[in-house]
Scaffold this motif. Structure first.
Motif, PDB file in Angstrom:
ATOM      1  N   GLU A 185      11.931   5.254 -10.600  1.00  0.00           N
ATOM      2  CA  GLU A 185      12.521   4.522  -9.479  1.00  0.00           C
ATOM      3  C   GLU A 185      11.447   4.118  -8.464  1.00  0.00           C
ATOM      4  OE1 GLU A 185      15.668   3.433  -9.177  1.00  0.00           O
ATOM      5  OE2 GLU A 185      15.913   4.197 -11.211  1.00  0.00           O
ATOM      6  N   CYS A 186      10.518   5.011  -8.195  1.00  0.00           N
ATOM      7  CA  CYS A 186       9.450   4.700  -7.243  1.00  0.00           C
ATOM      8  C   CYS A 186       8.535   3.603  -7.789  1.00  0.00           C
ATOM      9  CB  CYS A 186       8.639   5.966  -6.923  1.00  0.00           C
ATOM     10  SG  CYS A 186       9.543   7.192  -5.945  1.00  0.00           S
ATOM     11  N   ALA A 187       8.267   3.638  -9.101  1.00  0.00           N
ATOM     12  CA  ALA A 187       7.423   2.607  -9.715  1.00  0.00           C
ATOM     13  C   ALA A 187       8.110   1.243  -9.659  1.00  0.00           C
ATOM     14  CB  ALA A 187       7.104   2.985 -11.160  1.00  0.00           C
ATOM     15  N   THR A 197       0.830  -1.206   0.000  1.00  0.00           N
ATOM     16  CA  THR A 197       0.000   0.000   0.000  1.00  0.00           C
ATOM     17  C   THR A 197       0.865   1.257   0.000  1.00  0.00           C
ATOM     18  OG1 THR A 197      -1.803  -1.136   1.163  1.00  0.00           O
ATOM     19  CG2 THR A 197      -1.764   1.279   1.281  1.00  0.00           C
ATOM     20  N   GLN A 198       1.906   1.254   0.838  1.00  0.00           N
ATOM     21  CA  GLN A 198       2.803   2.405   0.901  1.00  0.00           C
ATOM     22  C   GLN A 198       3.568   2.578  -0.412  1.00  0.00           C
ATOM     23  OE1 GLN A 198       5.115   2.705   4.691  1.00  0.00           O
ATOM     24  NE2 GLN A 198       3.910   0.926   5.290  1.00  0.00           N
ATOM     25  N   GLY A 199       3.984   1.452  -1.013  1.00  0.00           N
ATOM     26  CA  GLY A 199       4.698   1.520  -2.279  1.00  0.00           C
ATOM     27  C   GLY A 199       3.835   2.094  -3.389  1.00  0.00           C
ATOM     28  N   ASP A 200       2.571   1.691  -3.439  1.00  0.00           N
ATOM     29  CA  ASP A 200       1.659   2.229  -4.450  1.00  0.00           C
ATOM     30  C   ASP A 200       1.452   3.733  -4.257  1.00  0.00           C
ATOM     31  OD1 ASP A 200       1.374  -0.270  -5.581  1.00  0.00           O
ATOM     32  OD2 ASP A 200      -0.525  -0.721  -4.566  1.00  0.00           O
ATOM     33  N   ALA A 253       2.807   9.387  -5.943  1.00  0.00           N
ATOM     34  CA  ALA A 253       3.312  10.709  -5.568  1.00  0.00           C
ATOM     35  C   ALA A 253       4.783  10.581  -5.187  1.00  0.00           C
ATOM     36  CB  ALA A 253       2.502  11.282  -4.399  1.00  0.00           C
ATOM     37  N   PRO A 254       5.680  10.476  -6.168  1.00  0.00           N
ATOM     38  CA  PRO A 254       7.101  10.231  -5.897  1.00  0.00           C
ATOM     39  C   PRO A 254       7.724  11.299  -5.002  1.00  0.00           C
ATOM     40  CG  PRO A 254       6.611   9.886  -8.222  1.00  0.00           C
ATOM     41  CD  PRO A 254       5.398  10.522  -7.622  1.00  0.00           C
ATOM     42  N   ASP A 289      15.441   9.427 -12.834  1.00  0.00           N
ATOM     43  CA  ASP A 289      13.994   9.566 -13.024  1.00  0.00           C
ATOM     44  C   ASP A 289      13.314   9.054 -11.752  1.00  0.00           C
ATOM     45  OD1 ASP A 289      11.285   9.255 -13.651  1.00  0.00           O
ATOM     46  OD2 ASP A 289      11.706   8.737 -15.737  1.00  0.00           O
ATOM     47  N   LEU A 290      12.963   9.971 -10.856  1.00  0.00           N
ATOM     48  CA  LEU A 290      12.414   9.596  -9.557  1.00  0.00           C
ATOM     49  C   LEU A 290      11.112   8.806  -9.719  1.00  0.00           C
ATOM     50  CD1 LEU A 290      12.391   9.676  -6.481  1.00  0.00           C
ATOM     51  CD2 LEU A 290      11.296  11.938  -6.620  1.00  0.00           C
TER      52      LEU A 290
END
Length: 220
Positions: free
Chosen positions: A173-175, A112-115, A120-121, A169-170
């Motif tokens: 990286e978050c994705a 959930t936190q990762g999504d 919102a990176p 590319d933030l």
């Protein structure tokens, strides 16, 4: 745990966060006197904390200067990351822990936190979540020595990503990180801690490859 031990751990954790999240950047001098005043203690426990941080590679003691926050050069970074990859795989083979419902539930929270992070990176939020997810991964082995070594190596490389992110590319990286968490959650739901460890190893390898392509910042 005694009150003194709890205070020691608390101060260590606070200073590690400052260093690894770059709130106190490389080259910063850590004053025993200032830290003792901040944490309301004598300089003796502060010296013990700084000695622990030195053993972890986060601080270097320089004669006539004091305790200075270290940096990690590119050559050492590559070597430490290579070793981290191998240790991550060992999580699945040295005293592996059978995933419990608590592990699965915690992985669901991370997903959930990762999504949310992917939607919102944010560089700092990424660093904090990555640290927490790393600690969670180490809970999948009962081998205390492995956990200790892996933790120290993680601390040695934790700042590299934050230093490089301005040139990466933030959002991507978050994705990628969110996808790693999602795959790990699926592996733990299936009761496969080995698969979870191999997923982590693969992502560490790919992360190192992407970071290696980021040019070092120009000397100031």
């Amino acid at each position: 745990m005694t009150e003194a031990s709890a205070r020691f751990d608390r101060i260590c954790a606070t200073l590690r966060d400052r260093i690894c999240l770059l709130d106190a950047p490389p080259g910063t001098r850590l004053s025993e006197e200032v830290l003792a005043a901040e944490f309301g203690t004598s300089r003796t426990p502060i010296r013990r904390v700084l000695a622990r941080l030195e053993a972890e590679g986060l601080v270097a003691v320089r004669s006539g200067v004091g305790s200075i926050i270290t940096d990690l050069d590119r050559a050492e970074f590559a070597q430490v990351y290579a070793l981290r990859q191998e240790l991550t795989q060992l999580v699945a083979t040295l005293d592996p822990v059978t995933p419990t419902p608590a592990h699965v539930a915690r992985a669901a929270e991370f997903e959930t936190q990762g999504d949310a992070l992917a939607a919102a990176p944010d560089a700092r939020a990424f660093a904090v979540l990555n640290r927490d997810f790393h600690d969670f991964g180490l809970s999948l082995t009962g081998n205390a020595a492995l956990r200790e070594v892996a933790e120290r190596l993680y601390l040695r490389t934790a700042r590299i990503w934050l230093q490089a992110v301005a040139r990466m590319d933030l959002g991507q990286e978050c994705a990628i990180f969110a996808d790693e968490i999602r795959q790990t959650h699926a592996a733990l739901r299936a009761g496969d801690a080995r698969a979870a460890a191999l997923i982590r190893r693969s992502h560490i390898s790919m992360s190192a490859a992407r970071l290696a392509q980021v040019p070092a910042p120009a000397a100031g």
